[in-house]
Design an enzyme around this catalytic site. Sequence first.
Site, mmCIF file in Angstrom:
data_model
loop_
_atom_site.group_PDB
_atom_site.id
_atom_site.type_symbol
_atom_site.label_atom_id
_atom_site.label_comp_id
_atom_site.label_asym_id
_atom_site.label_seq_id
_atom_site.Cartn_x
_atom_site.Cartn_y
_atom_site.Cartn_z
ATOM 1 N N HIS A 25 -14.712 -50.038 -23.771
ATOM 2 C CA HIS A 25 -13.550 -50.639 -24.440
ATOM 3 C C HIS A 25 -13.952 -51.649 -25.513
ATOM 4 C CE1 HIS A 25 -14.528 -54.008 -21.860
ATOM 5 N NE2 HIS A 25 -13.698 -54.739 -22.577
ATOM 6 N N HIS A 43 -12.927 -55.148 -29.854
ATOM 7 C CA HIS A 43 -12.415 -55.116 -28.477
ATOM 8 C C HIS A 43 -11.121 -54.305 -28.455
ATOM 9 C CE1 HIS A 43 -10.795 -56.498 -24.657
ATOM 10 N NE2 HIS A 43 -12.006 -56.951 -24.363
#
Length: 166
Positions: free
Chosen positions: A70, A85
């Site tokens: 992620h 992110h």
Amino acid sequence: MFKKLFGKKTEQAPDVLVSPATGRVIPLEEVPDPVFAEKMMGDGLAIEPTEGVIVAPIDGKVLQVFPTKHAIGLKTDAGTEILIHIGLETVGMKGEGFEAHVKEGDLVKKGDTLVIFDLNLVREKAKSLITPIIITNTAEMKSFKKASTTELTKGETTFITVTPNR
């Protein structure tokens, strides 16, 4: 040698990042997560993506691909460190819906695919799709300029321009 003889400093060229995702710009201060909104990790911008593809915003080296895929850390030759992110509180998804296309140590070119993710799954399972892009070594930058545009196209729209303090 000439620098030593004449005492002139060569000006560091700026790192010009393009948007790593297609979507809408969100000021970092509006990100619903205090770690990002209060710039605890550095300054930057966020994107609300409209498709599940993240590309390299600049030529550089992959420093880290988080095990949950992620988040990715990159570093340019000039020393700019970038954290991408994807979504907020996506670590709890444990990699579900994320497919990394790079690994630590890879050299990437602007526009190379880094991660493909399931937009609907992230929307359903995470706190938010908002994707912060942080210059983690902001304090080392001589200048820092954010894009004034609101709509972004991955790999094309100039996003952040920074000049390392060297």
